[in-house]
Design an enzyme around this catalytic site. Structure first.
Site, PDB file in Angstrom:
ATOM      1  N   HIS A   1       0.848  -1.190   0.000  1.00 54.16           N
ATOM      2  CA  HIS A   1       0.000   0.000   0.000  1.00 54.16           C
ATOM      3  C   HIS A   1       0.883   1.239   0.000  1.00 54.16           C
ATOM      4  CE1 HIS A   1      -3.162   2.849   1.158  1.00 54.16           C
ATOM      5  NE2 HIS A   1      -3.991   1.937   0.707  1.00 54.16           N
TER       6      HIS A   1
ATOM      7  N   GLU B   1      -7.837  -4.908  -0.346  1.00 56.58           N
ATOM      8  CA  GLU B   1      -8.440  -5.607  -1.478  1.00 56.58           C
ATOM      9  C   GLU B   1      -8.415  -7.129  -1.325  1.00 56.58           C
ATOM     10  OE1 GLU B   1      -7.399  -4.162  -5.292  1.00 56.58           O
ATOM     11  OE2 GLU B   1      -8.465  -2.319  -4.801  1.00 56.58           O
TER      12      GLU B   1
END
Ligand code: ACO
Length: 519
Positions: free
Chosen positions: A390, A443
């Site tokens: 991320h 996700e």
């Protein structure tokens, strides 16, 4: 900077330190050890996090929650150095030293204020006065909607830990918090819920326009939603935010946030050639979301799983779509325009992502015994493992932590399999990409959760758009309430101006009736 420095002793309690910050009206204090030397920084962020983690402020010492051994800056250092530190390290406060003594604390606000009046060239910028590409690390507004703290793995809505909200609250409660500013009491919640249920009704004429949108050759759920939101906003005759009260802006936002799932699900079913399902007024936002998708009342466990996902994705700092919504609102435009633009920004793969890709990776792996070989091969071939890493979180993504739990509660063989793949992926990433701080992101389990409750992969990102509409409308209301046109500038790098026009452009040749008739 704040001068003299606001200081607290490392052995005082958090309650005592909070009083010091409060009375000095500052966001952070330098922490001094028993010898008077600097040992840490204590910020509001540390205090908030400790409260979020259930720490008792009356019995916990500052030393236990402060940021120890902080980066410091010399009093004589140029302002650019502070700006670089804020940008690269994502701090908000830095103690300022002079001859080894703490003489102040500089905050990101001080620097931003100076940057407005001085010609500061931040690192990564192409020239003086130019912000870094992608505006990374540049604060462009103040917000009280929420914030993301990547280094800590923490994000919040109006100060409340967002994962705690997802654990303890309903979608409607958090919706009220974001849009109206506070968590509602029972009576307010009942009133707000009634409003949101009524607001699900489509305005006249809109339902008939949805089937043609669903039949367009370039159909994708988000493209269709973008068009439908524009249509619905026109039917609702929203006025420019510039011309209406703050209360009306919020009301328009609630109306649109309630309609979005209805539009989404109708379009989805039209596209599949199915009859649309009317929202059931007895069902909550989350349960009705699933009911409109499948035509059946969902199991409470499935509805709650979706609700938790939806709460976790309502807002996430000053992301690209939120910024887009604010830019459009800053022109005084109506809320429909701002939401249409925001959906457009979210539709980009760099923002909306694709939780379906993480699920596709699980499908590609197939069985647990193939995981290690597959994951190694992918990384060695320079591929990214979907659902890991991320830009902001350099520790566990708090959303993935909760979604892992939610997936576990839903159970099933795919969840077990996902856990095995996750553990293998983290081990392999640690081995092949050491020091990159790659963790599971939102996700990975989002796809697993949505799949488990029957949401098809092409509706994963639209589901995200549905909940994010609440965050957008909160940001729009905030922008409209304290507006200033967002109108930055660019540095021109084209051919030197003014240029001579080419031959044949001596004088206007009159109106051309046919294409190519000029000249
Ligand atoms: N798998 C393998 N390696 C990775 C991954 C990954 N998922 N993510 C980053 N890396 C590696 C990079 O290859 C790079 O290695 P190198 O130093 O050998 O070149 C290093 O980690 C740093 O990568 P960056 O590109 O600088 O990391 P960045 O912060 O820009 O990327 C991103 C963040 C885009 C999310 C990235 O981690 C990624 O592509 N992940 C996979 C896709 C994904 O899951 N996206 C959803 C993100 S969540 C969301 O957007 C809502």
């Amino acid at each position: 900077m704040h001068k003299p420095a606001v200081v607290v002793s490392s052995d005082v309690t958090l309650s005592a330190a909070t009083k010091v910050l409060d009375s000095a009206n500052v966001g952070a204090a330098a922490v001094l050890g028993s010898d008077g030397g600097l040992v840490g920084v204590l910020s509001e962020r540390d205090l908030l996090r400790s409260v979020g983690h259930g720490i008792d402020p009356a019995s916990t010492s500052v030393a236990e929650v402060m940021t120890p051994n902080p980066i410091t800056i010399e009093a004589a250092a140029p302002i650019e150095e502070a700006l670089d530190l804020f940008r690269e390290r994502r701090f908000r406060h830095i103690p300022v030293l002079d001859d080894g003594q703490v003489v102040g604390v500089i905050s990101i606000r001080h620097v931003v204020r100076v940057a407005h009046i001085e010609d500061v060239k931040p690192a990564g910028a192409a020239g003086p006065g130019m912000a870094p590409r992608g505006l990374e690390g540049v604060a462009v507004a103040e917000t009280s909607v929420g914030d993301v703290r990547g280094e800590e793995g923490f994000f919040h809505y109006r100060g409340y830990n967002a994962t705690e909200l997802a654990r303890r609250c309903s979608f409607e409660q958090v919706w009220h918090l974001l849009v109206e500013g506070e968590l509602p009491d029972e009576q307010r919640l009942a009133e707000f819920t009634r409003r949101t249920v009524e607001a699900r009704r489509l305005p006249d004429g809109v339902a008939d326009l949805l089937p043609p949108i669903a039949r367009l050759p370039g159909y994708s759920p988000l493209m269709a939603l973008r068009s439908a939101v524009s249509v619905a906003a026109a039917a609702l005759q929203f006025e420019p935010t510039l011309d209406i009260s703050a209360e009306q802006v919020r009301a328009d936002g609630v109306r649109m946030a309630a309609i979005v799932p209805v539009l989404l699900m109708r379009l989805h079913r039209h596209q599949l050639g199915k009859r649309p399902v009317e929202p059931d007024p007895d069902l909550s936002y989350a349960a009705s979301y699933l009911q409109m998708l499948t035509g059946e009342r969902p199991e409470p466990r499935a509805a709650r799983a979706v609700e938790q996902y939806l709460i976790l994705t309502m807002d996430h700092g000053f992301n690209a779509s939120t910024f887009t919504a604010r830019v459009i609102t800053s022109t005084g435009s109506d809320i429909g325009s701002a939401l249409t633009g925001a959906i457009g920004a979210l539709a980009g793969p760099l923002h909306g992502g694709a939780p379906s890709r993480a699920l596709a990776m699980l499908d590609a792996i197939g069985t647990p015994d193939k995981a290690e070989e597959y994951l190694r091969r992918e990384i060695q071939a320079g591929q990214r493992l979907m659902g890991f890493g991320h830009r902001v979180y350099k520790t566990d993504d708090p959303r993935s932590t909760l979604l892992r739990e939610v997936a576990g509660e839903l159970g099933g063989p795919q969840v077990e399999f996902a856990r095995t793949v996750e553990q293998t992926a983290l081990r392999v990433l640690n081995e092949l990409k050491p020091g990159r701080r790659l963790y599971t992101n939102v996700e990975f389990y989002a796809g697993v959760v949505m799949n488990s409750v029957g949401i098809p992969p092409d509706m994963f990102t639209p589901t995200f758009a549905s909940s994010r509409t609440v965050g957008w409308t909160a940001a729009i209301a905030e922008q409209a309430a304290n507006n200033r046109l967002i109108r930055p500038s660019a540095i021109y790098v084209g051919p030197p101006a003014p240029r001579e026009m080419p031959d044949g452009y001596g004088a206007y040749a009159g109106a051309a009736v046919r294409a190519g008739a000029a000249g």
